[in-house]
Structures are given as structure tokens and as C-alpha cells.
Design an enzyme around this catalytic site. Structure first.
Site, PDB file in Angstrom:
ATOM      1  CB  CYS A  95      36.845  40.609  24.591  1.00  0.00           C
ATOM      2  SG  CYS A  95      35.739  40.916  25.969  1.00  0.00           S
ATOM      3  CG  HIS A 122      35.879  45.711  24.750  1.00  0.00           C
ATOM      4  ND1 HIS A 122      34.566  45.979  24.439  1.00  0.00           N
ATOM      5  CD2 HIS A 122      35.879  44.485  25.349  1.00  0.00           C
ATOM      6  CE1 HIS A 122      33.812  44.956  24.827  1.00  0.00           C
ATOM      7  NE2 HIS A 122      34.584  44.044  25.372  1.00  0.00           N
TER       8      HIS A 122
HETATM    9  N1  LIG Z   1      30.967  39.406  22.256  1.00  0.00           N
HETATM   10  C1  LIG Z   1      32.243  39.454  22.563  1.00  0.00           C
HETATM   11  O1  LIG Z   1      32.923  40.498  22.441  1.00  0.00           O
HETATM   12  C2  LIG Z   1      32.932  38.218  23.082  1.00  0.00           C
HETATM   13  C3  LIG Z   1      34.298  38.255  23.247  1.00  0.00           C
HETATM   14  C4  LIG Z   1      34.966  37.132  23.741  1.00  0.00           C
HETATM   15  C5  LIG Z   1      34.230  36.005  24.047  1.00  0.00           C
HETATM   16  N2  LIG Z   1      32.887  36.001  23.886  1.00  0.00           N
HETATM   17  C6  LIG Z   1      32.152  34.778  24.234  1.00  0.00           C
HETATM   18  O2  LIG Z   1      31.642  34.190  23.059  1.00  0.00           O
HETATM   19  C7  LIG Z   1      30.379  33.569  23.344  1.00  0.00           C
HETATM   20  C8  LIG Z   1      29.340  34.078  22.354  1.00  0.00           C
HETATM   21  O3  LIG Z   1      29.228  35.468  22.492  1.00  0.00           O
HETATM   22  P1  LIG Z   1      28.378  36.352  21.480  1.00  0.00           P
HETATM   23  O4  LIG Z   1      28.720  37.719  21.823  1.00  0.00           O
HETATM   24  O5  LIG Z   1      28.540  35.878  20.075  1.00  0.00           O
HETATM   25  O6  LIG Z   1      26.865  36.014  21.958  1.00  0.00           O
HETATM   26  P2  LIG Z   1      25.497  36.042  21.130  1.00  0.00           P
HETATM   27  O7  LIG Z   1      25.508  37.065  20.067  1.00  0.00           O
HETATM   28  O8  LIG Z   1      24.450  36.103  22.159  1.00  0.00           O
HETATM   29  O9  LIG Z   1      25.452  34.607  20.422  1.00  0.00           O
HETATM   30  C9  LIG Z   1      25.287  33.428  21.165  1.00  0.00           C
HETATM   31  C10 LIG Z   1      25.378  32.227  20.242  1.00  0.00           C
HETATM   32  O10 LIG Z   1      25.371  31.041  21.035  1.00  0.00           O
HETATM   33  C11 LIG Z   1      24.297  30.202  20.611  1.00  0.00           C
HETATM   34  N3  LIG Z   1      23.774  29.493  21.761  1.00  0.00           N
HETATM   35  C12 LIG Z   1      23.276  30.030  22.907  1.00  0.00           C
HETATM   36  N4  LIG Z   1      22.881  29.057  23.737  1.00  0.00           N
HETATM   37  C13 LIG Z   1      23.124  27.877  23.111  1.00  0.00           C
HETATM   38  C14 LIG Z   1      22.925  26.513  23.447  1.00  0.00           C
HETATM   39  N5  LIG Z   1      22.392  26.144  24.608  1.00  0.00           N
HETATM   40  N6  LIG Z   1      23.308  25.572  22.547  1.00  0.00           N
HETATM   41  C15 LIG Z   1      23.844  25.921  21.368  1.00  0.00           C
HETATM   42  N7  LIG Z   1      24.053  27.197  20.985  1.00  0.00           N
HETATM   43  C16 LIG Z   1      23.691  28.159  21.858  1.00  0.00           C
HETATM   44  C17 LIG Z   1      23.295  31.134  20.004  1.00  0.00           C
HETATM   45  O11 LIG Z   1      22.467  30.398  19.126  1.00  0.00           O
HETATM   46  P3  LIG Z   1      20.880  30.655  18.921  1.00  0.00           P
HETATM   47  O12 LIG Z   1      20.768  31.487  17.663  1.00  0.00           O
HETATM   48  O13 LIG Z   1      20.350  29.298  18.708  1.00  0.00           O
HETATM   49  O14 LIG Z   1      20.359  31.333  20.138  1.00  0.00           O
HETATM   50  C18 LIG Z   1      24.218  32.109  19.273  1.00  0.00           C
HETATM   51  O15 LIG Z   1      24.664  31.530  18.076  1.00  0.00           O
HETATM   52  C19 LIG Z   1      30.075  33.878  24.813  1.00  0.00           C
HETATM   53  O16 LIG Z   1      30.455  32.769  25.580  1.00  0.00           O
HETATM   54  C20 LIG Z   1      30.940  35.058  25.106  1.00  0.00           C
HETATM   55  O17 LIG Z   1      31.320  35.127  26.448  1.00  0.00           O
HETATM   56  C21 LIG Z   1      32.218  37.069  23.388  1.00  0.00           C
END
Ligand SMILES: NC(=O)c1ccc[n+]([C@@H]2O[C@H](COP(=O)([O-])OP(=O)(O)OC[C@H]3O[C@@H](n4cnc5c(N)ncnc54)[C@H](OP(=O)(O)O)[C@@H]3O)[C@@H](O)[C@H]2O)c1
Length: 347
Positions: free
Chosen positions: A141, A256
């Protein structure tokens, strides 16, 4: 219509799966598909067994969340993965083998030789065909807005050294990070000695700053800092690009910020650089006051301010940038990759 407008492409609407659909990035991605008029066919939300069976909003209505462990990607043309690095490591290659073209938001494959790492405004040429791996990676990000500004700087002045410090919001840790910051802020409002729950960031984030994001590596840098160096090199195709990053978590809910200092090969004129950046796609330059995460009027732009040349080093320029990490830094970049792929008929 521009070449990247997927509505310019002929053919049926695209069947997609959104893995991590209940998360902060997944929800943002679903919103963006609707807002940008992406030609979505069936949209299948996928998450863990925890959320399976829930009904959530998707383009065109609502749909039931599927359990990733039991989901078969046959019939899906594009699969967006935003469910953690380990989840992508376990399932993305399977999804690609079942026929989906995967756009992965995690750190799982960014540096893999068979996976292109793409910022559509910088290196869209690598989206000309389906990669052999069937996976395209979305950068970190903080890397995305940085390289979007470094690319034009390099073209005009040449890059010698980049020093960057980040000010990263709680939403970088997803739903959990935002909920924790809110709870900590509420707890400390009445009694500053109360911290509230402390889980997502290791120490309290409210009324604090934390100069440690992701794993600490043997060389003293963090994985987040290493990502900024390595990913910038891969996207800009400069394996020796000199990037030193310090990544800091700050008590901002979303958005950010970065301070960037660039030593160039040639002297920089601040006014000329401001005009150059303002001419870049989806970049806004703020002249009178700096942008801040809470005062962005358009979350789909990279916002730049405080452009200044060091009076003692005419080749050195410093600036400030702010970008919505859930959109620019994750979901929007992924959707824009998908738009290019669909417009070019890549599948
Ligand atoms: N947030 C940011 O700014 C950002 C930026 C770039 C990249 N990312 C990347 O994007 C990804 C998600 O980030 P987020 O911020 O959206 O996190 P988040 O709000 O914690 O959401 C996580 C998502 O992943 C699902 N999940 C978790 N464990 C799983 C599993 N074992 N099998 C299937 N689904 C699963 C969760 O589903 P449940 O509802 O079932 O728990 C939820 O839908 C991460 O890898 C992060 O590094 C995030």
C-alpha cells in the site's frame, strides 16, 4: 473511450470471485467495482468458514459468502485475493490452475519471478498477456503511491537515492486495526491511563506512534521497509535503485502519508516538478496547504504537497504525499489492473 476502459471491450460480463470479501480491502473492492461500472457478471464473495453463509452486498444485489477451503474457481475469470499472505500461498495457485486469473493483494507472490508486480499507471505493458503463473500481484500500500510519483521524477531528473518515511493508518491492519484504534481512543478519552484492547499493533496506537510495522528482519529493517525497496525496484525495473524506508504506524483511521526525499541526477525546479506531477494521471498537487488523510476530497487520487528543493543541494527534492491505502494502496490498484486486462481481452 480510453484503452483501459473495460466498457470498451466487447464480450460478456466477467464472472469474478472476491476472496476476503468481508474484509476492509474486499468490501472496498466490491464498492469500487460498482462505482467504476466494471462489467461484472456473477460475483461470488469468498472468505473463511467464519463468514461462510452470510449474505453480503455485491454488484447487482446480494450473495452468499462461500468458504474458500471448499470453493472451486472453475468458471471464474478473475479472482481478487485479499485474505492474507498465508491464505494466498495456500489457494492462489489452485485458483489459477482452475482457470481464474488471480489478482493478489498480499505479499505472497510480489517478488516471484513468474508473477508480474503491477501499478497500471507505471508498468501497464506487463499486462499484455496472461502470465504463466496465472497470478498478477498488487504492490504494498505504501509502494504504490510512491512509485507513481517516482516514475515521472526519474524520467525528467533521474533517480540517485530515495529516502522515505511513512505514516501508516490503522486500516492497514484491516477491520481489526480500525476497530482497535476506535476502542483505544474511546477508552482513553475519559481516562488517559486506560489503553483499551491492545492486540493488532503490539502496543497502544491511540495517542502514540509505532516505528515498527510487520516483522523485524536480521538487518534491523522491517519486512514492510524491505517491501518498499524491493517492490520499487521491480516495478521501476531498476534492480539497484537506492531506497531507504522507515515505516511508522500512526493513530489515523484511514489514509497513509509519506515524506519522500529524492536525490536526483540533475537539479530540480520545484515549480516545474509540481507541474509535471500535476500532469500525471490521477495525481493532485496541493499548492497552498498540504493534504492530510482527513481532508482528502477525492480518495481515488494520489495527493502531493510541500514540494521543495533543498537550498544547499539543488539535486535534492522533498515532498509529502497522502493516499487512501484501502483504495489507491489496494483495491483501486487491483480494479485498475482488472480494467486493463478486460480492455485488452487478456484472460
Ligand atoms: N488494509 C490495507 O490497507 C491493505 C493494503 C494492501 C494490501 N492489504 C492486504 O490485503 C489483505 C486483506 O487485508 P484487509 O485489510 O482487508 O484485512 P481484514 O479486514 O482483516 O480482512 C481479512 C479478510 O480475509 C478473510 N480471511 C482471513 N483468513 C482467511 C482464510 N483462512 N480463508 C479465507 N478467508 C480468510 C477474512 O474473512 P472472514 O470474515 O471469514 O474472517 C476477511 O474477509 C491482507 O493480506 C493485507 O496484507 C491490505
Amino acid at each position: 473511450m480510453p484503452e483501459t476502459d473495460p466498457r470498451a471491450a466487447t464480450g460478456a460480463a466477467v464472472p469474478i470471485a472476491v476472496v476476503g470479501a468481508t474484509g476492509a480491502v474486499g468490501r472496498t473492492l466490491i464498492d469500487l467495482l460498482v462505482q467504476r461500472g466494471f462489467p461484472v457478471g456473477e460475483c461470488v464473495p469468498v472468505a473463511s468458514a467464519r463468514s461462510a453463509g452470510q449474505r453480503i452486498d455485491v454488484p447487482g444485489g446480494t450473495a452468499t459468502v462461500h468458504d474458500l477451503d471448499r470453493y472451486d474457481f472453475s468458471g471464474v475469470r478473475l479472482a481478487f485475493f485479499s485474505a492474507g499472505t498465508g491464505t494466498s500461498e495456500r489457494h492462489a495457485r489452485r485458483a489459477a490452475a482452475q482457470g481464474a486469473l488471480v489478482i493478489d493483494n498480499t505479499n505472497a507472490f510480489r517478488m516471484a519471478a513468474d508473477v508480474p508486480l503491477v501499478v497500471p499507471q507505471v508498468n501497464p505493458d506487463v499486462l499484455d498477456r496472461r502470465p504463466d503463473s496465472g497470478i498478477i500481484a498488487n504492490p504494498n500500500c505504501s509502494t504504490i503511491p510512491l512509485v507513481r510519483l517516482l516514475a515521472p521524477l526519474r524520467r525528467r531528473y533521474g533517480l540517485r537515492r530515495v529516502t522515505v518515511s511513512t505514516y501508516q493508518a490503522a486500516s492497514g491492519r484491516g477491520n481489526r486495526g480500525m476497530a482497535e484504534l476506535r476502542a483505544q481512543a474511546a477508552a482513553a478519552t475519559d481516562d488517559p491511563t486506560r489503553t483499551g484492547p491492545v492486540e493488532a499493533f503490539g502496543v497502544p496506537l491511540a495517542y502514540n506512534v509505532i516505528p515498527l510495522i510487520d516483522t523485524l528482519l536480521a538487518d534491523g529493517f522491517t519486512l514492510e521497509e524491505q517491501k518498499m525497496r524491493q517492490e520499487s525496484r521491480k516495478i521501476l525495473r531498476d534492480p539497484t535503485l537506492d531506497v531507504t524506508a522507515t515505516c511508522v504506524r500512526v493513530p489515523v483511521l484511514n489514509g497513509h502519508s509519506e515524506t519522500v526525499v529524492v536525490d536526483c541526477d540533475a537539479p530540480v525546479d520545484a515549480g516545474e516538478l509540481a507541474a509535471l506531477l500535476a500532469g500525471e494521471p490521477e495525481v493532485r498537487v496541493w499548492a497552498d496547504r498540504p493534504p492530510t488523510p482527513r481532508t482528502l476530497d477525492d480518495a481515488d487520487l494520489v495527493h502531493v504537497g510541500r514540494i521543495r528543493v533543498d537550498p544547499e543541494h539543488p539535486n535534492r527534492v522533498a515532498f509529502w504525499l497522502v493516499a487512501d491505502n484501502l483504495r489507491i494502496g489496494a483495491a483501486l490498484n487491483a480494479v485498475q489492473i482488472a480494467e486493463v486486462l478486460v480492455a485488452r481481452g487478456v484472460r
